[in-house]
Enzyme design. Structure first.
Site: not given
Ligand code: 7TS
Length: 402
Positions: A196, A199, A222, A360
């Site tokens: 994953d 970040q 992001k 989350c």
């Molecule tokens: N994995 C990680 C490590 C994340 O930080 C996030 C979203 C996701 C997956 C999901 O990403 P998405 O684009 O599919 O939603 N993280 C966060 C956060 O830290 N605060 O709001 C969303």
């Protein structure tokens, strides 16, 4: 880095009559003008549905969309363009692997290895799979420094282990995990690894071939691109063997009521009209990041992280969660026994946006024995002045609760 902030229209706005200090890029980053303009220009000049038009406009849109795929391939150093599958984001990428790879390869009694620092989007898709096929989830614990315990990790393997799914950089602790080592250990047991990278990709140079991971998931929003688009990278040999997980237009070779055959990669996994404008905006974000240079971004964010860590540590009763040796620009903290939502609300009055809550990552919060925490996360546009504003705001929080 000095004129970066000027490229972000939203950062020129005021919140509560104060300039916006945005310290929640971990949730979603803001967008530079070039990304906004690229999407605008696409709708004004180039929009049509892709992969189907005999007319010039559709061909132009297709070319822009496929150029985006090529740029992403180069950005993460994938071997082939067809290994880049456009999805809605990290969450959808992981669900795709769990449902497609997982349903074929994971059976009753098999094990899935995750870590305690996963975001819900790298936990729940595996639980949905595990519940439906009767598999088990095994969890890598943390060391005292809030790094993954690799000794414990090695002991989780057995001939029942079918996949490892771990985060590259934690959205709460900021810990950068040693993916190469994690992958090497898994591969010794013949087990594939999903990473994953939500970040990590915005903050580190990522080379999926050097990491040797089998799948890598990330989101455009992001990394200064638009919402609604992201990527699943997968090695050709795995993606080729996987079944489509959604059916519809664009993912077929030939359809009949007797039998349907599927398109080749990457179309096999891209059913329906995709997020075309978003992929083009994403492409502009990649150009922008490449133009600045990931090395410069790493250096800037590291300097900022060191400064912020020092400044925040000077506030009495403030505790930073974790002290990993290698981390991205994320600082999670608690302040005396003040509820993180109160911290967030008071900071908002000062124009400082941070995130408060469980981020989350409820299993991590439970592991840390905390109901919630506050988190400041940095982007390219942040400066020492932003950290000073955060520190000043935190002193105001302390005064309210004195
Ligand atoms: N994995 C990680 C490590 C994340 O930080 C996030 C979203 C996701 C997956 C999901 O990403 P998405 O684009 O599919 O939603 N993280 C966060 C956060 O830290 N605060 O709001 C969303």
């Amino acid at each position: 880095m000095h004129n970066i902030k000027e490229q972000f229209p939203i950062l020129q706005n005021n919140t509560h009559q104060k300039p916006l200090i945005f310290l929640d890029s971990g949730a979603s980053s803001q967008k530079p003008l070039c990304v906004i303009d690229a999407m605008n220009q696409y709708y004004r000049e180039s929009h049509a549905n892709i992969h189907r038009g005999v007319y010039a406009l559709s061909q132009k849109a297709t070319e822009l969309y496929e150029t985006a795929r090529k740029k992403i391939q180069q950005f993460i150093h994938a071997k082939h363009t067809h290994e880049i599958i456009f999805v809605r984001g990290t969450t959808e990428a992981i669900n795709l692997v769990a449902q497609s790879y997982g349903r074929t390869n994971i059976q009753a009694g098999d094990d899935i290895i995750l870590s305690v620092m996963e975001h819900h989007s790298n936990i729940v898709p595996w639980q949905l799979l595990a519940e439906s096929v009767g598999a088990n989830i095994k969890v890598i614990p943390l060391t005292e420094n809030f790094e993954l315990d690799l000794n414990a990790y090695q002991k989780l393997f057995s001939n029942k282990t079918k996949i490892v799914a771990v985060v590259h950089a934690s959205n709460v602790l900021g810990t950068i995990n040693p993916i190469q080592k994690i992958t090497e250990i898994a591969h010794r047991h013949g087990v594939p690894v999903l990473v994953d990278g939500a970040q990590a990709v915005p903050h580190l140079p990522v080379d999926v071939q050097a990491l040797d991971c089998d799948f890598y998931a990330f989101s455009s929003h992001k990394m200064y691109g638009p919402t609604g688009v992201g990527v699943l990278y997968g090695k050709t040999e795995l993606l080729d063997k996987m079944s489509p997980w959604q059916g519809g237009g664009d993912m077929i070779e030939r359809v009949s009521f007797a039998k349907t055959t599927y398109a080749k990669l990457p179309a096999k996994f891209e059913a329906g009209t995709p997020a075309i404008a978003e992929a083009i905006g994403f492409s502009a974000a990649i150009d922008w990041l490449s133009h600045i240079g990931m090395d410069k971004i790493v250096a800037h964010e590291k300097e900022l992280l060191n400064y912020a860590t020092k400044k925040l540590s000077e506030i009495s009763d403030l505790s930073i969660l974790g002290n990993p040796s290698n981390k991205v620009g994320v600082i999670a903290f608690t302040l005396a026994d003040i509820h993180p939502h109160d911290i967030g609300t008071i900071l908002d009055d000062a124009g400082v946006a941070i995130r408060a809550g469980h981020h989350c990552a409820m299993p991590l919060m439970e592991y840390l024995n905390l109901p919630a925490c506050a988190r400041a996360s940095f982007g390219i546009y942040n400066s020492r002045a932003d950290i000073d504003a955060l520190v000043q705001g935190l002193h105001a929080v302390c005064e309210v609760f004195a």
